[in-house]
Scaffold this motif. Structure first.
Motif, short mmCIF file in Angstrom:
data_model
loop_
_atom_site.label_atom_id
_atom_site.label_comp_id
_atom_site.label_asym_id
_atom_site.label_seq_id
_atom_site.Cartn_x
_atom_site.Cartn_y
_atom_site.Cartn_z
N ASP B 2 29.65 44.52 41.62
CA ASP B 2 30.30 43.92 40.46
C ASP B 2 31.72 44.45 40.27
O ASP B 2 32.29 44.32 39.20
CB ASP B 2 29.52 44.20 39.15
N LYS B 4 34.53 43.53 41.06
CA LYS B 4 35.60 42.59 40.73
C LYS B 4 35.43 42.02 39.32
O LYS B 4 36.28 41.29 38.85
CB LYS B 4 35.59 41.41 41.72
N LEU B 5 34.33 42.34 38.68
CA LEU B 5 34.06 41.74 37.38
C LEU B 5 34.30 42.74 36.25
O LEU B 5 34.07 43.93 36.41
CB LEU B 5 32.60 41.26 37.31
N THR B 6 34.74 42.22 35.11
CA THR B 6 34.82 43.06 33.92
C THR B 6 33.38 43.39 33.50
O THR B 6 32.45 42.67 33.86
CB THR B 6 35.49 42.31 32.77
N MET B 9 31.72 40.39 32.00
CA MET B 9 31.31 39.36 32.97
C MET B 9 30.10 39.84 33.79
O MET B 9 29.21 39.05 34.11
CB MET B 9 32.48 39.03 33.91
N ALA B 10 30.08 41.13 34.12
CA ALA B 10 28.95 41.66 34.88
C ALA B 10 27.67 41.53 34.06
O ALA B 10 26.61 41.17 34.58
CB ALA B 10 29.21 43.12 35.25
N HIS B 32 31.20 29.71 35.13
CA HIS B 32 31.72 30.83 35.93
C HIS B 32 31.04 30.87 37.30
O HIS B 32 31.68 31.17 38.31
CB HIS B 32 31.50 32.16 35.20
N ASP B 36 33.74 31.01 40.07
CA ASP B 36 34.13 32.38 40.40
C ASP B 36 33.14 32.96 41.42
O ASP B 36 32.02 33.31 41.07
CB ASP B 36 34.12 33.20 39.09
N PHE B 39 31.50 36.26 40.53
CA PHE B 39 30.48 36.12 39.49
C PHE B 39 29.20 35.53 40.10
O PHE B 39 28.10 36.03 39.85
CB PHE B 39 31.01 35.20 38.37
#
Lengths: 234, 230
Positions: B2, B4-6, B9-10, B32, B36, B39
């Protein structure tokens, strides 16, 4: 959404007619249809773990034949797994008619997607249950549910799952995630069980567990993080 | 994982995999998952971790639905049984026939049509239809830089719709995944713009979200239609 204090008769009815305890006692397995219908020649000599492996291997082989367009293989998959997948659909939709519709869709999805099943990455029954669970959750998110499951761990619903898990522990190696789930704090564990097995949404969880929405969201998030930590350290 | 995710978002990816999201939150997460890849991968990883819990579901005796399922199999063409190339070549012919019915098209952006003087660039539209009432409507920005497509009716599926353009050479090129509900604006790269023109075919197939845009469709299109300038 209407929150009823008790489950409707139809919901209770099928449970009353079906006892996983008796079935487990008779067959020794919750997922027993393979064994019932196609006992290996040397069944008496095989350990439970060997039987579980044999069943998994047979079902994987059937799914691989389905991927090749073999309709008889799909019929055999239906024969061996429809009770399990109907259990998934019925538990989440909580509506017999809906569960029958979703179950039909599930086997059409299996027919179309069998080419993506890979026995080296997933157990066949896990793969099938995931298709059924996702289809049933799609249905309830689209149509809503009439009743909420109850949170009391003494309800038949939770007891069934406990029995299913016990039977699985006896019959074959249980996935690590069950141990990780049991290690969670009670509220986090209950919220995740309701979400996974009953298809409960965030707002339903708040209603069932009678706490603010933010509280159940936080239980779910912390519970999932702890589950992942447990899975990755195990 | 994860990375790459905030964190937000995670968490959303985990909740989508668990199935607890509903309403607008679920719709947002599904969007998403379409748009993405990081995601979508996080959702896939969570599903792989949670799915083994499925073994804990208790059985319930199922009614015999096999004959109903078999009847539905009969009604459904199986992609693997037919050469994909033949299907996609046939698609061009079928889309031509569908285009003949375009006179009855309910123009998607009729307001834009009315407001566009005849002297400016033509409005370019397509209606994509298939069996079982599958229907989408598309229009192309006058500059050709983007296409807007609206899903009017799509079959319910865990797979996601992917939009393709089939120009004169008959080879489908992916325009990417689109939302199964409502409108999606599809930006067209410089290389794709010359292909999305009057007379080319637009088609939609159902695909897995991972790996999109795909190099080729994996199944028969569920809807197709010819681009028409009017």
């Amino acid at each position: 959404m209407i929150v009823l204090p008790a489950l409707p008769h139809r919901y209770v009815g099928w449970r009353a007619n079906y006892s996983p305890r008796n079935r487990a006692a008779a067959g020794g397995f919750v997922y027993s249809s393979l064994l019932d219908k196609h006992p290996p020649d040397n069944a008496e000599d095989m350990s439970n773990a060997d039987l579980a492996t044999a069943r998994r291997s047979e079902l994987s082989g059937l799914l691989e034949r389905v991927a090749g367009g073999d309709r008889k293989a799909l019929a055999a998959v239906y024969d061996r797994t429809s009770a399990k997948l109907f259990g998934v659909c019925l538990r989440i939709t909580r509506d017999r008619e809906a569960a029958e519709d979703v179950l039909q869709d599930v086997y059409l999805k299996v027919w179309n997607r069998a080419g993506r099943f890979d026995r080296t990455f997933a157990s066949p029954i896990t793969w099938l249950c995931a298709i059924a669970r996702n289809a049933a959750i799609d249905w309830v998110r689209k149509h809503g549910t009439l009743v909420l499951p109850v949170a009391d761990p003494e309800t038949p619903g939770s007891a069934e799952i406990d029995e299913a898990m016990e039977a699985m522990a006896e019959g074959e190696e249980r996935a690590l995630i069950f141990d990780c789930l049991e290690a969670l704090p009670a509220n986090q564990q209950r919220a995740i069980r309701l979400a996974f097995f009953d298809g409960s949404s965030h707002s339903e969880l708040a209603s069932i567990m009678q706490v603010p929405l933010g509280t159940t969201k936080s239980w779910i998030r912390r519970g999932l993080q702890q589950l992942r930590g447990c899975l990755e350290s195990g | 994982m994860d990375s790459k995710l905030t964190p937000e978002m995670a968490a959303m990816a985990a909740e989508l995999a668990l199935g607890v999201l509903e309403g607008e939150e679920r719709a947002e997460a599904l969007r998403h998952a379409l748009s993405d890849p990081a995601f979508a991968e996080a959702v896939r990883q969570w599903q792989a971790q949670l799915d083994p819990l499925g073994e804990g579901f208790a059985e319930a005796p199922a009614p015999n639905l096999w004959s109903a399922i078999e009847a539905r199999l009969d009604a459904q063409p199986r992609a693997e049984e037919v050469s994909k190339i033949r299907i996609w070549q046939g698609a061009t012919v079928l889309a031509g026939a569908l285009a003949a019915g375009l006179a009855a098209v309910a123009i998607f952006n009729s307001a834009a049509v009315r407001e566009t003087p005849q002297t400016t660039a033509p409005v370019v539209i397509a209606q994509l239809s298939g069996t079982d009432g599958t229907l989408l409507a598309a229009n192309l920005d006058t500059q050709g830089g983007a296409l807007t497509i609206r899903a009017v009716a799509l079959p319910q599926s865990e797979l996601v719709p992917e939009l393709w353009v089939i120009p004169g050479d008959g080879v489908p090129r992916s325009l990417g995944l689109i939302s199964p509900e409502g409108m999606t604006r599809v930006a067209l790269s410089e290389s794709l713009r010359p292909l999305v023109v009057d007379g080319a075919i637009l088609a939609v197939s159902l695909e897995t979200a991972s790996g999109a845009p795909h190099t080729a469709p994996s199944s028969t299109p569920i809807a197709m239609g010819k681009i028409s300038a009017i």
